[in-house]
Design an enzyme around this catalytic site. Structure first.
Site, short mmCIF file in Angstrom:
data_model
loop_
_atom_site.label_atom_id
_atom_site.label_comp_id
_atom_site.label_asym_id
_atom_site.label_seq_id
_atom_site.Cartn_x
_atom_site.Cartn_y
_atom_site.Cartn_z
N TYR A 1 -30.54 12.82 9.13
CA TYR A 1 -29.89 14.08 9.50
C TYR A 1 -29.39 13.89 10.90
CZ TYR A 1 -32.26 15.57 5.55
OH TYR A 1 -32.65 15.61 4.12
N CYS B 1 -18.84 21.26 25.24
CA CYS B 1 -18.74 22.31 25.91
C CYS B 1 -19.48 23.24 25.03
CB CYS B 1 -17.25 22.98 25.96
SG CYS B 1 -16.49 21.28 27.06
N GLU B 2 -20.71 23.27 24.93
CA GLU B 2 -21.79 24.37 24.36
C GLU B 2 -23.00 24.43 25.21
OE1 GLU B 2 -21.11 26.21 21.77
OE2 GLU B 2 -18.82 25.19 21.27
N ARG C 1 -29.34 18.11 15.70
CA ARG C 1 -30.62 18.61 15.31
C ARG C 1 -31.25 19.39 16.12
NH1 ARG C 1 -34.95 16.53 14.33
NH2 ARG C 1 -35.38 17.94 12.42
N GLU D 1 -37.82 13.25 -4.60
CA GLU D 1 -36.68 13.25 -3.75
C GLU D 1 -36.73 13.20 -2.43
OE1 GLU D 1 -33.94 15.91 -6.98
OE2 GLU D 1 -34.80 16.83 -5.10
N TYR E 1 -31.45 23.26 14.96
CA TYR E 1 -32.87 23.60 14.51
C TYR E 1 -33.96 23.73 15.37
CZ TYR E 1 -30.78 21.29 10.32
OH TYR E 1 -30.06 20.73 9.21
N GLY F 1 -35.92 12.14 1.62
CA GLY F 1 -34.86 11.91 2.37
C GLY F 1 -35.23 11.33 4.00
N ARG F 2 -35.79 12.34 4.44
CA ARG F 2 -36.08 12.13 6.02
C ARG F 2 -37.45 11.25 5.97
NH1 ARG F 2 -35.97 16.43 9.92
NH2 ARG F 2 -35.61 17.64 8.03
#
Ligand SMILES: *Cc1c(COP(=O)(O)O)cnc(C)c1O
EC number: 4.1.1.20
Length: 380
Positions: free
Chosen positions: A361, A332-333, A303, A264, A307, A266-267
């Site tokens: 992602y 605003c973070e 991301r 499986e 992460y 994905g990335r």
């Protein structure tokens, strides 16, 4: 090489997702060619990127679909995957999601707990049908990756732990609407150290022995996904080493006659074909570096904030001498930062910035936080 035409880009509003379809096709061909050598079956993990043009390429290249929600199962089927090619994993499948997947008669449910098996059996009984199931086993193998994308350790919420297997087998004997067809593993994502997969093979072989000793024949082994990509050198190293990856499983997995192996991914299939294009809004002085403030932020690509992940950042429109910048978004973070102390050619308002390796992602995790508008996507 990334296929970006500046004039074409400048006709679009930013932030903008750009997908290089040639890059995607080359990657998919390479992956299928290497998997095909051993008759391995690869399912594409939709959660990495579920845009229709991407799904079409997957289908045309012969991939199945790996889904982790009812809507992903639906997206796969609506985009032309046959239910026989769809697997459905996830620790928290709702009754509605299970019912939908039962109605579609998908190939396999990857079940993650005894409780889920009981509920699945009950729902299948109501429909007078049989659910095909692979047990997702937590093999307690360390993926040596970021802790938020580690899934195969006993402390993680995923899968059935080894010490529960005896009672699972007992339970399965009572569940008449479940047919056990295999076992499933997925230990994490962005795994670049291939010895991790070798360790996984060793564990899978041990579990196989255990099932054989209990007179249970498994038709299918699903070893999940997780192969990493090179975020640092997207130009030099755009296609992951599928030959080494599939070759390793071929070398170390001990298969029984007739057994099918499933993956499986994905990335590794979609990360490098996607780029996030953004415009510089402002340059602002900081204490040790200047800030380059972009019109893209964590709402388009989370991301780095989620992460601490690295993405290569390129100024597409300036050739001036290099200066150091903290490249940040407008949200605003304080975690809304794509990179700290990044060397870029002297950057000014209006420059186009490319954030590379954003195909996986990226867009699929976009949010409307700060009531942001969803970025457009183009396919070149
Ligand atoms: C996310 C996920 C994958 C895909 O992982 P990648 O690292 O993107 O290859 C595969 N299987 C399951 C069950 C997943 O949750």
């Amino acid at each position: 090489m990334l296929n970006l035409n500046l004039e074409q880009l400048q006709q679009h509003a930013t932030p903008l997702y750009v997908y290089d379809m040639n890059m995607l096709r080359q990657t998919l061909q390479n992956a299928q060619q290497e998997a095909g050598k051993y008759n391995f079956h690869v399912h594409y993990a939709l959660k990495a990127n579920a845009n229709t043009p991407i799904l079409n390429e997957m289908r045309q290249h012969g991939f199945g679909a790996d889904c982790v929600s009812g809507n992903e199962v639906k997206a796969a089927i609506e985009n032309g995957f046959t239910p026989q090619e769809v697997v459905f994993a996830g620790v928290g499948k709702s009754d509605d999601e299970i019912n939908y997947a039962l109605d579609q008669q998908i190939f396999c449910f990857n079940c993650e707990s005894k409780h889920e098996l009981e509920v699945l059996n009950e729902l299948a009984e109501k429909k007078d049908t049989i659910a095909r199931v692979a047990l997702r086993i937590n093999p307690n193998v360390n993926a040596n990756t970021h802790k938020y994308i580690t899934t195969g350790l006993e402390e993680n919420k995923f899968g059935i732990n080894a010490w529960e297997l005896d009672s699972v087998i007992e339970l399965l004997q009572q569940l008449k609407h479940i047919k056990l067809i295999g076992i499933h593993f997925h230990i994490g994502s962005q795994i670049t150290d291939l010895t991790v997969f070798k360790n996984l093979c060793t564990r899978v072989n041990e579990f196989q022995e255990w099932f054989m000793a209990h007179n249970i024949r498994l038709e299918h082994l699903n070893v999940g996904g997780g192969l990493g990509v090179d975020y640092y050198h997207p130009e030099q190293n755009p296609i992951p080493d599928f030959a080494a990856y599939f070759g390793l499983f071929n070398q170390f997995l001990e298969l029984r006659p007739g057994q099918q192996v499933h993956f499986e991914l994905g990335r590794s299939l979609v990360a490098q074909c996607g780029t996030l294009i953004s415009k510089v809004l402002y340059i602002k002085n900081g204490i040790s570096t200047n800030f380059a403030i972009l019109d893209a932020g964590m709402t388009e690509l989370i991301r780095p904030a989620l992460y601490q992940s690295y993405h290569k950042i390129v100024n597409l429109t300036s050739q001036k001498p290099e200066v150091r910048y903290d490249v940040v978004g407008p949200i605003c973070e304080s975690s809304d930062c794509f990179g700290k102390a990044v060397m870029l050619p002297e950057t000014n308002r209006g420059d186009l910035i490319a954030i590379r390796t954003a195909g996986a992602y990226g867009e699929v995790m976009a949010s409307a936080y700060n009531l942001r508008t969803k970025a457009e996507a183009i396919y070149v």
